[in-house]
Design a protein around this motif. Structure first.
Motif, PDB file in Angstrom:
ATOM      1  N   ALA A  88     -25.828  -3.554 -41.266  1.00  0.00           N
ATOM      2  CA  ALA A  88     -25.539  -2.255 -40.641  1.00  0.00           C
ATOM      3  C   ALA A  88     -25.935  -2.257 -39.168  1.00  0.00           C
ATOM      4  CB  ALA A  88     -26.266  -1.145 -41.393  1.00  0.00           C
ATOM      5  N   LYS A  89     -27.127  -2.713 -38.877  1.00  0.00           N
ATOM      6  CA  LYS A  89     -27.658  -2.689 -37.510  1.00  0.00           C
ATOM      7  C   LYS A  89     -26.769  -3.462 -36.533  1.00  0.00           C
ATOM      8  CE  LYS A  89     -31.926  -4.095 -35.113  1.00  0.00           C
ATOM      9  NZ  LYS A  89     -33.312  -4.516 -35.374  1.00  0.00           N
ATOM     10  N   TYR A  90     -26.457  -4.687 -36.884  1.00  0.00           N
ATOM     11  CA  TYR A  90     -25.706  -5.518 -35.948  1.00  0.00           C
ATOM     12  C   TYR A  90     -24.218  -5.179 -35.923  1.00  0.00           C
ATOM     13  CZ  TYR A  90     -29.920  -8.054 -34.951  1.00  0.00           C
ATOM     14  OH  TYR A  90     -31.183  -8.370 -34.525  1.00  0.00           O
ATOM     15  N   THR A  91     -23.679  -4.699 -37.017  1.00  0.00           N
ATOM     16  CA  THR A  91     -22.284  -4.258 -37.004  1.00  0.00           C
ATOM     17  C   THR A  91     -22.135  -3.014 -36.136  1.00  0.00           C
ATOM     18  OG1 THR A  91     -21.906  -5.189 -39.205  1.00  0.00           O
ATOM     19  CG2 THR A  91     -20.322  -3.548 -38.435  1.00  0.00           C
ATOM     20  N   LEU A  92     -23.077  -2.077 -36.244  1.00  0.00           N
ATOM     21  CA  LEU A  92     -23.031  -0.872 -35.409  1.00  0.00           C
ATOM     22  C   LEU A  92     -23.150  -1.220 -33.928  1.00  0.00           C
ATOM     23  CD1 LEU A  92     -25.201   1.545 -37.571  1.00  0.00           C
ATOM     24  CD2 LEU A  92     -22.782   1.860 -36.972  1.00  0.00           C
ATOM     25  N   ARG A  93     -24.009  -2.165 -33.590  1.00  0.00           N
ATOM     26  CA  ARG A  93     -24.140  -2.581 -32.195  1.00  0.00           C
ATOM     27  C   ARG A  93     -22.845  -3.227 -31.699  1.00  0.00           C
ATOM     28  NH1 ARG A  93     -30.104  -5.382 -31.590  1.00  0.00           N
ATOM     29  NH2 ARG A  93     -31.339  -3.485 -31.967  1.00  0.00           N
ATOM     30  N   TRP A  94     -22.303  -4.130 -32.513  1.00  0.00           N
ATOM     31  CA  TRP A  94     -21.065  -4.826 -32.157  1.00  0.00           C
ATOM     32  C   TRP A  94     -19.954  -3.813 -31.909  1.00  0.00           C
ATOM     33  CZ3 TRP A  94     -16.318  -5.235 -34.728  1.00  0.00           C
ATOM     34  CH2 TRP A  94     -15.489  -6.284 -34.327  1.00  0.00           C
ATOM     35  N   LYS A  95     -19.820  -2.845 -32.802  1.00  0.00           N
ATOM     36  CA  LYS A  95     -18.770  -1.824 -32.675  1.00  0.00           C
ATOM     37  C   LYS A  95     -19.041  -0.890 -31.493  1.00  0.00           C
ATOM     38  CE  LYS A  95     -14.982  -0.085 -34.246  1.00  0.00           C
ATOM     39  NZ  LYS A  95     -13.736  -0.768 -33.935  1.00  0.00           N
ATOM     40  N   PHE A  96     -20.305  -0.633 -31.202  1.00  0.00           N
ATOM     41  CA  PHE A  96     -20.677   0.181 -30.046  1.00  0.00           C
ATOM     42  C   PHE A  96     -20.101  -0.437 -28.768  1.00  0.00           C
ATOM     43  CE2 PHE A  96     -23.358   0.925 -26.376  1.00  0.00           C
ATOM     44  CZ  PHE A  96     -23.635   2.283 -26.416  1.00  0.00           C
ATOM     45  N   TYR A  97     -20.358  -1.725 -28.577  1.00  0.00           N
ATOM     46  CA  TYR A  97     -19.885  -2.379 -27.359  1.00  0.00           C
ATOM     47  C   TYR A  97     -18.363  -2.446 -27.311  1.00  0.00           C
ATOM     48  CZ  TYR A  97     -24.586  -3.556 -25.939  1.00  0.00           C
ATOM     49  OH  TYR A  97     -25.896  -3.476 -25.522  1.00  0.00           O
ATOM     50  N   ARG A  98     -17.734  -2.684 -28.442  1.00  0.00           N
ATOM     51  CA  ARG A  98     -16.281  -2.685 -28.502  1.00  0.00           C
ATOM     52  C   ARG A  98     -15.732  -1.324 -28.070  1.00  0.00           C
ATOM     53  NH1 ARG A  98     -13.008  -6.305 -31.444  1.00  0.00           N
ATOM     54  NH2 ARG A  98     -14.054  -8.169 -30.823  1.00  0.00           N
ATOM     55  N   THR A  99     -16.320  -0.274 -28.623  1.00  0.00           N
ATOM     56  CA  THR A  99     -15.872   1.087 -28.315  1.00  0.00           C
ATOM     57  C   THR A  99     -16.105   1.416 -26.844  1.00  0.00           C
ATOM     58  OG1 THR A  99     -16.326   1.770 -30.588  1.00  0.00           O
ATOM     59  CG2 THR A  99     -16.158   3.528 -28.945  1.00  0.00           C
ATOM     60  N   ALA A 100     -17.257   1.026 -26.310  1.00  0.00           N
ATOM     61  CA  ALA A 100     -17.534   1.262 -24.890  1.00  0.00           C
ATOM     62  C   ALA A 100     -16.515   0.535 -24.017  1.00  0.00           C
ATOM     63  CB  ALA A 100     -18.955   0.814 -24.544  1.00  0.00           C
ATOM     64  N   ALA A 101     -16.193  -0.693 -24.375  1.00  0.00           N
ATOM     65  CA  ALA A 101     -15.202  -1.456 -23.596  1.00  0.00           C
ATOM     66  C   ALA A 101     -13.830  -0.785 -23.650  1.00  0.00           C
ATOM     67  CB  ALA A 101     -15.123  -2.885 -24.114  1.00  0.00           C
ATOM     68  N   ILE A 102     -13.451  -0.299 -24.815  1.00  0.00           N
ATOM     69  CA  ILE A 102     -12.166   0.412 -24.941  1.00  0.00           C
ATOM     70  C   ILE A 102     -12.173   1.666 -24.078  1.00  0.00           C
ATOM     71  CG2 ILE A 102     -10.735   1.767 -26.546  1.00  0.00           C
ATOM     72  CD1 ILE A 102     -11.562  -0.332 -28.729  1.00  0.00           C
ATOM     73  N   ARG A 103     -13.278   2.422 -24.129  1.00  0.00           N
ATOM     74  CA  ARG A 103     -13.369   3.663 -23.345  1.00  0.00           C
ATOM     75  C   ARG A 103     -13.395   3.388 -21.849  1.00  0.00           C
ATOM     76  NH1 ARG A 103     -17.293   7.886 -25.124  1.00  0.00           N
ATOM     77  NH2 ARG A 103     -16.020   9.062 -23.653  1.00  0.00           N
ATOM     78  N   CYS A 104     -13.763   2.161 -21.448  1.00  0.00           N
ATOM     79  CA  CYS A 104     -13.743   1.772 -20.034  1.00  0.00           C
ATOM     80  C   CYS A 104     -12.399   1.159 -19.641  1.00  0.00           C
ATOM     81  CB  CYS A 104     -14.870   0.780 -19.743  1.00  0.00           C
ATOM     82  SG  CYS A 104     -16.506   1.508 -19.787  1.00  0.00           S
ATOM     83  N   ASN A 105     -11.444   1.191 -20.570  1.00  0.00           N
ATOM     84  CA  ASN A 105     -10.116   0.597 -20.328  1.00  0.00           C
ATOM     85  C   ASN A 105     -10.191  -0.883 -19.981  1.00  0.00           C
ATOM     86  OD1 ASN A 105      -8.635   3.037 -20.777  1.00  0.00           O
ATOM     87  ND2 ASN A 105      -9.326   3.729 -18.761  1.00  0.00           N
ATOM     88  N   THR A 106     -11.090  -1.587 -20.617  1.00  0.00           N
ATOM     89  CA  THR A 106     -11.227  -3.020 -20.404  1.00  0.00           C
ATOM     90  C   THR A 106     -10.006  -3.710 -21.001  1.00  0.00           C
ATOM     91  OG1 THR A 106     -13.616  -2.793 -20.564  1.00  0.00           O
ATOM     92  CG2 THR A 106     -12.715  -5.012 -20.854  1.00  0.00           C
ATOM     93  N   PRO A 107      -9.260  -4.475 -20.184  1.00  0.00           N
ATOM     94  CA  PRO A 107      -8.021  -5.084 -20.677  1.00  0.00           C
ATOM     95  C   PRO A 107      -8.210  -5.962 -21.913  1.00  0.00           C
ATOM     96  CG  PRO A 107      -8.282  -5.457 -18.313  1.00  0.00           C
ATOM     97  CD  PRO A 107      -9.539  -4.808 -18.803  1.00  0.00           C
ATOM     98  N   HIS A 108      -9.265  -6.726 -21.953  1.00  0.00           N
ATOM     99  CA  HIS A 108      -9.497  -7.636 -23.086  1.00  0.00           C
ATOM    100  C   HIS A 108     -10.749  -7.201 -23.840  1.00  0.00           C
ATOM    101  CE1 HIS A 108      -6.272 -10.173 -21.743  1.00  0.00           C
ATOM    102  NE2 HIS A 108      -6.782 -10.161 -20.536  1.00  0.00           N
ATOM    103  N   TYR A 109     -10.752  -5.944 -24.267  1.00  0.00           N
ATOM    104  CA  TYR A 109     -11.910  -5.397 -24.978  1.00  0.00           C
ATOM    105  C   TYR A 109     -12.261  -6.219 -26.217  1.00  0.00           C
ATOM    106  CZ  TYR A 109      -8.728  -3.578 -28.456  1.00  0.00           C
ATOM    107  OH  TYR A 109      -7.789  -3.477 -29.438  1.00  0.00           O
ATOM    108  N   ASP A 110     -11.246  -6.885 -26.793  1.00  0.00           N
ATOM    109  CA  ASP A 110     -11.487  -7.676 -28.004  1.00  0.00           C
ATOM    110  C   ASP A 110     -12.356  -8.908 -27.735  1.00  0.00           C
ATOM    111  OD1 ASP A 110      -9.200  -8.497 -26.504  1.00  0.00           O
ATOM    112  OD2 ASP A 110      -8.586  -9.773 -28.158  1.00  0.00           O
ATOM    113  N   LEU A 111     -12.567  -9.242 -26.471  1.00  0.00           N
ATOM    114  CA  LEU A 111     -13.452 -10.354 -26.126  1.00  0.00           C
ATOM    115  C   LEU A 111     -14.904  -9.898 -25.978  1.00  0.00           C
ATOM    116  CD1 LEU A 111     -11.211 -12.236 -23.535  1.00  0.00           C
ATOM    117  CD2 LEU A 111     -11.495 -12.692 -25.988  1.00  0.00           C
ATOM    118  N   VAL A 112     -15.120  -8.581 -26.023  1.00  0.00           N
ATOM    119  CA  VAL A 112     -16.477  -8.046 -25.930  1.00  0.00           C
ATOM    120  C   VAL A 112     -17.093  -8.143 -27.319  1.00  0.00           C
ATOM    121  CG1 VAL A 112     -17.897  -6.040 -25.371  1.00  0.00           C
ATOM    122  CG2 VAL A 112     -15.845  -6.542 -24.010  1.00  0.00           C
TER     123      VAL A 112
END
Length: 153
Positions: A88-112
Motif C-alpha cells: 500500500a505504502k509504495y503503490t500510493l507513493r508511485w501513483k502520487f508521483y504519476r498523478t503529479a506528473a500528469i497534473r503538470c502536463n508532463t509529456p512522458h508522465y509514464d516514465l515517472v
C-alpha cells in the motif's frame, strides 16, 4: 514466502518499474539506512512502517539482481501486515508521483516511476529535476495533492 507470493512481488516490482541503481553498493547502503531507522522506531506504527521499508529494500535488491540479505522465513501471522503495508505504502507513493506528473502536463508522465517519500518538499524537487519537470510547478502540485492523497508514513 510461497512461490505465489514471490511471483506477486515480482509483478509488483515490474509494475513500479524503478530504475536499477548503480553501483550495487547502493542497495546495501539503503538497507543499512532502513535497518538503522527500524532500530530507532518507538511506536508500533513506526515499527511497522520501518519494517516494511526493510522488507522493501531487501526485496527490491533481490528483484534488481543484487541480493543483499535473506528475508526471515515467511510467517503469515507476523508478516502479512508488513507486506500489506509495504504494498500500500509504495503503490500510493508511485501513483502520487504519476498523478503529479500528469497534473503538470508532463509529456512522458509514464516514465515517472518514483517511491521516495513525497511528504518532504526536497523530495519533490529531486523528482522534478530527475524528470525535467519545472520544480516550482511540481512542488505546488505536490503540495496540493498531499492535502488529499492518502500517504502512509
Amino acid at each position: 514466502m510461497c512461490s505465489h507470493g514471490y511471483a506477486l512481488l515480482r509483478r509488483w516490482y515490474g509494475m513500479l518499474g524503478l530504475s536499477r541503481q548503480s553501483p550495487s553498493s547502493w542497495y546495501r547502503d539503503r538497507l543499512r539506512e532502513e535497518l538503522r531507522e527500524r532500530r530507532t522506531a518507538r511506536t508500533p506504527w513506526q515499527k511497522l512502517s520501518e519494517t516494511s521499508d526493510v522488507f522493501f529494500s531487501i526485496n527490491r535488491a533481490r528483484y534488481d539482481g543484487f541480493p543483499v540479505r535473506k528475508l526471515p522465513p515467511f510467517v503469515a501471522s507476523r508478516h502479512i501486515l508488513v507486506y500489506a503495508y509495504m504494498l500500500a505504502k509504495y503503490t500510493l507513493r508511485w501513483k502520487f508521483y504519476r498523478t503529479a506528473a500528469i497534473r503538470c502536463n508532463t509529456p512522458h508522465y509514464d516514465l515517472v516511476r518514483e517511491v521516495v517519500n513525497p511528504s518532504k518538499d526536497h523530495r519533490l524537487d529531486e523528482v522534478a529535476t530527475r524528470h525535467q519537470i519545472d520544480p516550482v510547478v511540481f512542488k505546488r502540485v505536490g503540495r496540493q495533492l498531499r492535502r488529499v492523497w492518502p500517504l502512509l508514513p
